[in-house]
Design a protein around this motif. Structure first.
Motif, PDB file in Angstrom:
ATOM      1  N   ILE A 168       0.841  -1.211   0.000  1.00  7.69           N
ATOM      2  CA  ILE A 168       0.000   0.000   0.000  1.00  7.69           C
ATOM      3  C   ILE A 168       0.870   1.252   0.000  1.00  7.69           C
ATOM      4  CG2 ILE A 168      -1.594   1.392   1.396  1.00  7.69           C
ATOM      5  CD1 ILE A 168      -2.859  -1.277   2.331  1.00  7.69           C
ATOM      6  N   GLU A 169       1.860   1.260   0.888  1.00  6.89           N
ATOM      7  CA  GLU A 169       2.736   2.435   1.002  1.00  6.89           C
ATOM      8  C   GLU A 169       3.485   2.702  -0.301  1.00  6.89           C
ATOM      9  OE1 GLU A 169       5.115   1.410   4.379  1.00  6.89           O
ATOM     10  OE2 GLU A 169       3.442   1.624   5.802  1.00  6.89           O
ATOM     11  N   GLU A 170       3.953   1.635  -0.947  1.00  3.61           N
ATOM     12  CA  GLU A 170       4.728   1.811  -2.185  1.00  3.61           C
ATOM     13  C   GLU A 170       3.836   2.166  -3.377  1.00  3.61           C
ATOM     14  OE1 GLU A 170       7.461  -1.432  -2.732  1.00  3.61           O
ATOM     15  OE2 GLU A 170       8.716  -0.743  -1.067  1.00  3.61           O
ATOM     16  N   TYR A 171       2.624   1.614  -3.433  1.00  2.15           N
ATOM     17  CA  TYR A 171       1.695   2.044  -4.485  1.00  2.15           C
ATOM     18  C   TYR A 171       1.437   3.549  -4.348  1.00  2.15           C
ATOM     19  CZ  TYR A 171       0.357  -2.758  -5.844  1.00  2.15           C
ATOM     20  OH  TYR A 171       0.353  -4.052  -6.307  1.00  2.15           O
ATOM     21  N   ARG A 172       1.247   4.003  -3.103  1.00  2.49           N
ATOM     22  CA  ARG A 172       0.917   5.413  -2.874  1.00  2.49           C
ATOM     23  C   ARG A 172       2.119   6.337  -3.099  1.00  2.49           C
ATOM     24  NH1 ARG A 172      -4.059   6.190  -1.194  1.00  2.49           N
ATOM     25  NH2 ARG A 172      -5.204   4.611  -0.004  1.00  2.49           N
ATOM     26  N   SER A 173       3.303   5.883  -2.724  1.00  2.00           N
ATOM     27  CA  SER A 173       4.478   6.769  -2.786  1.00  2.00           C
ATOM     28  C   SER A 173       5.213   6.693  -4.123  1.00  2.00           C
ATOM     29  CB  SER A 173       5.455   6.429  -1.655  1.00  2.00           C
ATOM     30  OG  SER A 173       5.961   5.108  -1.803  1.00  2.00           O
ATOM     31  N   LEU A 174       5.047   5.581  -4.861  1.00  2.00           N
ATOM     32  CA  LEU A 174       5.808   5.401  -6.103  1.00  2.00           C
ATOM     33  C   LEU A 174       4.914   5.369  -7.348  1.00  2.00           C
ATOM     34  CD1 LEU A 174       8.326   2.680  -4.838  1.00  2.00           C
ATOM     35  CD2 LEU A 174       8.772   5.117  -5.139  1.00  2.00           C
ATOM     36  N   VAL A 175       3.967   4.450  -7.382  1.00  2.00           N
ATOM     37  CA  VAL A 175       3.181   4.263  -8.615  1.00  2.00           C
ATOM     38  C   VAL A 175       2.229   5.428  -8.860  1.00  2.00           C
ATOM     39  CG1 VAL A 175       1.520   2.796  -9.826  1.00  2.00           C
ATOM     40  CG2 VAL A 175       3.342   1.750  -8.471  1.00  2.00           C
ATOM     41  N   ILE A 176       1.476   5.824  -7.838  1.00  2.00           N
ATOM     42  CA  ILE A 176       0.452   6.861  -8.041  1.00  2.00           C
ATOM     43  C   ILE A 176       1.077   8.192  -8.470  1.00  2.00           C
ATOM     44  CG2 ILE A 176      -1.306   8.266  -6.867  1.00  2.00           C
ATOM     45  CD1 ILE A 176      -2.194   5.679  -5.442  1.00  2.00           C
ATOM     46  N   PRO A 177       2.128   8.697  -7.791  1.00  2.00           N
ATOM     47  CA  PRO A 177       2.723   9.957  -8.266  1.00  2.00           C
ATOM     48  C   PRO A 177       3.288   9.852  -9.685  1.00  2.00           C
ATOM     49  CG  PRO A 177       3.472   9.454  -6.040  1.00  2.00           C
ATOM     50  CD  PRO A 177       2.744   8.242  -6.538  1.00  2.00           C
ATOM     51  N   MET A 178       3.883   8.701 -10.005  1.00  2.00           N
ATOM     52  CA  MET A 178       4.453   8.510 -11.339  1.00  2.00           C
ATOM     53  C   MET A 178       3.353   8.485 -12.399  1.00  2.00           C
ATOM     54  SD  MET A 178       7.219   5.578 -12.367  1.00  2.00           S
ATOM     55  CE  MET A 178       8.234   5.722 -13.844  1.00  2.00           C
ATOM     56  N   ALA A 179       2.257   7.800 -12.080  1.00  2.00           N
ATOM     57  CA  ALA A 179       1.139   7.724 -13.024  1.00  2.00           C
ATOM     58  C   ALA A 179       0.465   9.088 -13.192  1.00  2.00           C
ATOM     59  CB  ALA A 179       0.126   6.686 -12.558  1.00  2.00           C
ATOM     60  N   GLU A 180       0.312   9.809 -12.086  1.00  2.00           N
ATOM     61  CA  GLU A 180      -0.315  11.137 -12.155  1.00  2.00           C
ATOM     62  C   GLU A 180       0.503  12.108 -13.002  1.00  2.00           C
ATOM     63  OE1 GLU A 180      -0.845  12.048  -8.029  1.00  2.00           O
ATOM     64  OE2 GLU A 180      -2.947  11.379  -8.022  1.00  2.00           O
ATOM     65  N   ALA A 181       1.819  11.888 -13.029  1.00  2.00           N
ATOM     66  CA  ALA A 181       2.709  12.769 -13.795  1.00  2.00           C
ATOM     67  C   ALA A 181       2.882  12.320 -15.252  1.00  2.00           C
ATOM     68  CB  ALA A 181       4.078  12.835 -13.114  1.00  2.00           C
ATOM     69  N   ALA A 182       2.232  11.207 -15.616  1.00  2.00           N
ATOM     70  CA  ALA A 182       2.393  10.668 -16.973  1.00  2.00           C
ATOM     71  C   ALA A 182       1.914  11.669 -18.021  1.00  2.00           C
ATOM     72  CB  ALA A 182       1.626   9.351 -17.111  1.00  2.00           C
ATOM     73  N   LYS A 183       2.623  11.700 -19.147  1.00  2.00           N
ATOM     74  CA  LYS A 183       2.268  12.618 -20.238  1.00  2.00           C
ATOM     75  C   LYS A 183       1.070  12.102 -21.039  1.00  2.00           C
ATOM     76  CE  LYS A 183       7.020  14.269 -20.931  1.00  2.00           C
ATOM     77  NZ  LYS A 183       8.173  14.274 -21.857  1.00  2.00           N
ATOM     78  N   PHE A 184       0.915  10.784 -21.072  1.00  2.00           N
ATOM     79  CA  PHE A 184      -0.123  10.180 -21.906  1.00  2.00           C
ATOM     80  C   PHE A 184      -1.267   9.644 -21.044  1.00  2.00           C
ATOM     81  CE2 PHE A 184       3.819   9.934 -24.298  1.00  2.00           C
ATOM     82  CZ  PHE A 184       3.430  10.412 -25.548  1.00  2.00           C
ATOM     83  N   GLU A 185      -2.497   9.851 -21.545  1.00  2.00           N
ATOM     84  CA  GLU A 185      -3.675   9.448 -20.784  1.00  2.00           C
ATOM     85  C   GLU A 185      -3.740   7.936 -20.587  1.00  2.00           C
ATOM     86  OE1 GLU A 185      -8.442  10.385 -20.726  1.00  2.00           O
ATOM     87  OE2 GLU A 185      -7.525   9.877 -22.645  1.00  2.00           O
ATOM     88  N   GLY A 186      -3.319   7.166 -21.605  1.00  2.00           N
ATOM     89  CA  GLY A 186      -3.392   5.707 -21.526  1.00  2.00           C
ATOM     90  C   GLY A 186      -2.670   5.140 -20.311  1.00  2.00           C
ATOM     91  N   PRO A 187      -1.346   5.362 -20.213  1.00  2.00           N
ATOM     92  CA  PRO A 187      -0.618   4.867 -19.044  1.00  2.00           C
ATOM     93  C   PRO A 187      -1.118   5.475 -17.727  1.00  2.00           C
ATOM     94  CG  PRO A 187       0.901   5.450 -20.794  1.00  2.00           C
ATOM     95  CD  PRO A 187      -0.452   5.926 -21.228  1.00  2.00           C
ATOM     96  N   ARG A 188      -1.506   6.757 -17.766  1.00  2.00           N
ATOM     97  CA  ARG A 188      -1.985   7.416 -16.539  1.00  2.00           C
ATOM     98  C   ARG A 188      -3.214   6.693 -15.990  1.00  2.00           C
ATOM     99  NH1 ARG A 188      -5.649  11.143 -14.771  1.00  2.00           N
ATOM    100  NH2 ARG A 188      -6.598  11.333 -16.818  1.00  2.00           N
ATOM    101  N   LYS A 189      -4.238   6.508 -16.833  1.00  2.00           N
ATOM    102  CA  LYS A 189      -5.470   5.866 -16.388  1.00  2.00           C
ATOM    103  C   LYS A 189      -5.228   4.402 -16.000  1.00  2.00           C
ATOM    104  CE  LYS A 189      -9.316   6.626 -18.646  1.00  2.00           C
ATOM    105  NZ  LYS A 189     -10.265   6.791 -19.770  1.00  2.00           N
ATOM    106  N   LYS A 190      -4.445   3.717 -16.814  1.00  2.00           N
ATOM    107  CA  LYS A 190      -4.192   2.292 -16.581  1.00  2.00           C
ATOM    108  C   LYS A 190      -3.557   2.047 -15.212  1.00  2.00           C
ATOM    109  CE  LYS A 190      -1.186  -1.409 -18.345  1.00  2.00           C
ATOM    110  NZ  LYS A 190      -0.254  -1.757 -19.440  1.00  2.00           N
ATOM    111  N   PHE A 191      -2.506   2.805 -14.901  1.00  2.00           N
ATOM    112  CA  PHE A 191      -1.775   2.515 -13.663  1.00  2.00           C
ATOM    113  C   PHE A 191      -2.424   3.140 -12.431  1.00  2.00           C
ATOM    114  CE2 PHE A 191       1.416   1.305 -16.789  1.00  2.00           C
ATOM    115  CZ  PHE A 191       1.785   0.070 -16.265  1.00  2.00           C
TER     116      PHE A 191
END
Length: 203
Positions: A45-68
């Motif tokens: 949970i901590e790593e999804y919140r601290s690593l994946v979510i910020p990275m996905a939110e910063a994604a340039k493309f909608e596809g990867p952003r929504k997917k992750f």
């Protein structure tokens, strides 16, 4: 066999910028998913919140952003369910609807699964009446999927998808039957269980 830097560059040259971005986020997501699989739910949970979510939110493309973002929140919800944090899990599952469909061209199967997840999270909180609506919606979506799958021309795909959708729907029917039993509605509960048995006979 190991991939040399030169080979890696050649492979990347055939990928679109969106595919490269998707791959980079996936490289972060997969090790955390393995942590989840090893049942270290709090760490995941901590790593999804601290690593994946910020990275996905910063994604340039909608596809990867929504997917992750979808994958992260649905995975967090699963971890919270495993930890007995049912209210938090419900909130995480609700969050996934902001990012569905997670991938273009995918039908409503993810919606049906997430609606069932919301319903089950409410059941675990003993909020029986509140659990009804998402479970009923999930069953309705599965009905439409089964009809659509039945119209496919390719025999193998038609049978495989119909079976998958029926199996998913049966899980939801069973969950809603439990809700009805808890609400002192045994006749309706029994009817749902019989629906599930009838669908198995048709497979």
């Amino acid at each position: 066999t190991s991939v040399t830097p030169q080979q890696s560059v050649v492979v990347d040259a055939h990928l679109t910028p969106e595919e490269i971005e998707d791959g980079k986020i996936n490289d972060v997501f997969q090790p955390i998913y393995m942590v989840q699989e090893q049942r270290d739910y709090q760490k995941a949970i901590e790593e999804y919140r601290s690593l994946v979510i910020p990275m996905a939110e910063a994604a340039k493309f909608e596809g990867p952003r929504k997917k992750f973002l979808y994958l992260a929140y649905s995975s967090i919800g699963s971890c919270e369910m495993a930890l007995g944090q049912f209210k938090e899990a419900e909130e995480s599952y609700q969050k996934t609807f902001e990012y569905l469909p997670a991938t273009p061209g995918v039908d409503d199967s993810e919606n049906a699964v997430m609606l069932r997840s919301v319903g089950v999270a409410r059941m675990r909180q003993q909020r029986w009446k509140d659990a009804e609506e998402p479970l009923q919606k999930a069953i309705s979506i599965s009905d439409q999927q089964i009809i659509s799958a039945g119209k496919l021309k390719e025999d193998f795909m038609r049978k495989a998808l119909t079976n998958d959708y029926r199996e998913s729907q049966d899980i939801t029917l069973n969950a809603l039957a439990v809700v009805y039993f808890r609400e002192q509605r045994p006749a309706e509960a029994l009817n749902l269980l019989l629906c599930g048995l009838r669908s198995e006979v048709h497979i």
